[in-house]
Scaffold this motif. Structure first.
Motif, mmCIF file in Angstrom:
data_model
loop_
_atom_site.group_PDB
_atom_site.id
_atom_site.type_symbol
_atom_site.label_atom_id
_atom_site.label_comp_id
_atom_site.label_asym_id
_atom_site.label_seq_id
_atom_site.Cartn_x
_atom_site.Cartn_y
_atom_site.Cartn_z
ATOM 1 N N ARG A 10 15.466 -11.669 -12.116
ATOM 2 C CA ARG A 10 14.899 -11.040 -11.614
ATOM 3 C C ARG A 10 14.365 -9.321 -10.775
ATOM 4 O O ARG A 10 15.053 -9.757 -10.138
ATOM 5 N N ARG A 11 13.660 -9.509 -11.685
ATOM 6 C CA ARG A 11 13.229 -7.167 -11.302
ATOM 7 C C ARG A 11 11.648 -7.234 -11.604
ATOM 8 O O ARG A 11 11.489 -7.744 -12.668
ATOM 9 N N SER A 12 10.751 -6.556 -10.436
ATOM 10 C CA SER A 12 9.645 -6.236 -10.671
ATOM 11 C C SER A 12 9.893 -4.742 -11.698
ATOM 12 O O SER A 12 10.386 -4.204 -11.859
ATOM 13 N N ARG A 14 7.085 -2.390 -13.215
ATOM 14 C CA ARG A 14 6.058 -1.707 -14.027
ATOM 15 C C ARG A 14 5.414 -0.887 -15.570
ATOM 16 O O ARG A 14 5.563 0.088 -15.236
ATOM 17 N N TYR A 82 2.100 6.878 -6.349
ATOM 18 C CA TYR A 82 2.658 5.661 -6.693
ATOM 19 C C TYR A 82 1.063 5.175 -7.891
ATOM 20 O O TYR A 82 0.476 5.135 -7.404
ATOM 21 N N TRP A 140 4.040 -8.894 -9.168
ATOM 22 C CA TRP A 140 3.479 -9.397 -8.090
ATOM 23 C C TRP A 140 2.582 -8.054 -7.739
ATOM 24 O O TRP A 140 3.335 -6.914 -6.240
ATOM 25 N N THR A 142 -0.556 -6.740 -4.999
ATOM 26 C CA THR A 142 -1.703 -7.227 -4.182
ATOM 27 C C THR A 142 -2.435 -5.786 -3.341
ATOM 28 O O THR A 142 -3.188 -5.865 -3.373
ATOM 29 N N THR A 177 16.538 -3.129 -7.401
ATOM 30 C CA THR A 177 16.707 -2.778 -5.575
ATOM 31 C C THR A 177 17.375 -3.156 -5.118
ATOM 32 O O THR A 177 18.503 -4.786 -5.713
ATOM 33 N N ARG A 179 19.705 -5.214 -1.892
ATOM 34 C CA ARG A 179 18.513 -6.424 -0.863
ATOM 35 C C ARG A 179 20.718 -5.983 0.609
ATOM 36 O O ARG A 179 21.202 -5.706 0.333
HETATM 37 C C1 LIG Z 1 3.489 -9.881 -1.599
HETATM 38 C C2 LIG Z 1 3.899 -9.225 -2.363
HETATM 39 C C3 LIG Z 1 2.810 -8.096 -2.469
HETATM 40 C C4 LIG Z 1 3.746 -7.004 -3.626
HETATM 41 N N1 LIG Z 1 2.741 -5.871 -4.254
HETATM 42 C C5 LIG Z 1 3.105 -4.702 -4.385
HETATM 43 C C6 LIG Z 1 2.064 -3.547 -5.671
HETATM 44 O O1 LIG Z 1 1.372 -4.295 -4.556
HETATM 45 N N2 LIG Z 1 2.558 -3.273 -5.842
HETATM 46 C C7 LIG Z 1 4.031 -3.152 -6.203
HETATM 47 O O2 LIG Z 1 3.986 -2.531 -7.514
HETATM 48 N N3 LIG Z 1 4.828 -3.861 -6.146
HETATM 49 C C8 LIG Z 1 4.733 -4.706 -5.255
HETATM 50 N N4 LIG Z 1 5.273 -5.718 -4.924
HETATM 51 C C9 LIG Z 1 6.711 -5.884 -5.755
HETATM 52 C C10 LIG Z 1 7.781 -5.426 -4.948
HETATM 53 O O3 LIG Z 1 7.942 -4.172 -4.247
HETATM 54 C C11 LIG Z 1 9.231 -5.452 -5.319
HETATM 55 O O4 LIG Z 1 9.687 -6.859 -5.154
HETATM 56 C C12 LIG Z 1 10.262 -5.228 -3.907
HETATM 57 O O5 LIG Z 1 10.057 -3.854 -4.748
HETATM 58 C C13 LIG Z 1 11.659 -5.712 -4.337
HETATM 59 O O6 LIG Z 1 11.655 -5.648 -5.959
HETATM 60 P P1 LIG Z 1 12.356 -6.323 -7.578
HETATM 61 O O7 LIG Z 1 11.216 -7.058 -7.034
HETATM 62 O O8 LIG Z 1 12.351 -5.487 -8.164
HETATM 63 O O9 LIG Z 1 13.090 -7.257 -6.566
HETATM 64 C C14 LIG Z 1 5.130 -7.197 -4.052
HETATM 65 C C15 LIG Z 1 5.273 -7.981 -3.926
HETATM 66 C C16 LIG Z 1 5.473 -8.763 -2.998
HETATM 67 C C17 LIG Z 1 6.171 -10.443 -2.725
#
Ligand SMILES: Cc1cc2nc3c(=O)[nH]c(=O)nc-3n(C[C@H](O)[C@H](O)[C@H](O)COP(=O)(O)O)c2cc1C
Length: 190
Positions: A10-12, A14, A82, A140, A142, A177, A179
């Motif tokens: 899983r990756r974020s 966008r 961003y 995710w 915020t 990303t 770790r």
């Molecule tokens: C509590 C929390 C808040 C986050 N807020 C944002 C956000 O506002 N914008 C964003 O682009 N990513 C946000 N993220 C995603 C993180 O940037 C991302 O999970 C982290 O860089 C690791 O990358 P990955 O999810 O691809 O493994 C958030 C993640 C968490 C857990």
């Protein structure tokens, strides 16, 4: 999908494709959310599924205002670069709203009253993993001020909007990303 593979892969996301997501899929993901653990099984979460483009636009504008505000206060260059177009582009955004009353026994402890955050975070992680297992991308998110978000989504003052989860088909390969290793983050008391 194997749970360990889902956790690692899983990756974020966008960048989202506009393809709609079925109600059945959304509810499958929410079903995963509600099976999360929570303090005293208080289930402190509520979900608002946002499909309306005008509401997404309002959220996007508010997030851009926030981003500029954070940049002015922090001077962080990455915040200036961003951008958050995914708030308009994701076919679905799920707002996760916590109930501070449903926080369990920790409300009587010094520094407590935050267990509802933890429960909601567990529900969110379940959602991200379930979506990934279904071949969908999530973010995710915020970066918003709670008051304006409450107004946009008509959330009452006593509830706490904790996160916006963008959901849809990924429009690009996600950024990988790194770790830090377990050894670096772990100590044993023997
Ligand atoms: C509590 C929390 C808040 C986050 N807020 C944002 C956000 O506002 N914008 C964003 O682009 N990513 C946000 N993220 C995603 C993180 O940037 C991302 O999970 C982290 O860089 C690791 O990358 P990955 O999810 O691809 O493994 C958030 C993640 C968490 C857990």
């Amino acid at each position: 999908m194997d749970i360990f593979a889902a956790i690692k892969e899983r990756r974020s996301c966008r960048i989202f494709l506009p393809d709609p997501i079925s109600k059945e899929t959304i509810e499958k993901i929410l079903e995963a959310a509600v099976w999360a653990p929570s303090a005293a099984n208080n289930q402190p979460w509520e979900f608002i599924v946002i499909l309306n483009n005008d509401i997404k636009k309002e959220i996007f504008s508010e997030s851009e205002r926030c981003r500029k505000d954070v940049f002015e206060k922090s001077g962080w260059k990455w915040i200036d670069r961003y951008r958050t177009p995914f708030l308009e582009e994701a076919p679905v955004i799920i707002a996760v709203v916590g109930d501070p009353q449903k926080t369990g026994a920790d409300m009587f402890l010094k520094g407590g009253g935050l267990a509802y955050h933890h429960g909601c975070a567990a529900a969110i992680q379940n959602m991200l993993l379930a979506a990934h297992a279904l071949g969908l991308g999530t973010l995710w998110f915020t970066l918003f001020d709670k008051e304006p978000l409450r107004k946009i989504l008509t959330i009452p003052d006593e509830k706490d909007p904790l996160a916006l989860i963008c959901l849809g088909k990924a429009g690009a390969d996600p950024v990988q990303t790194p770790r830090r290793g377990v050894q670096e983050k772990t100590s044993y008391l023997r």
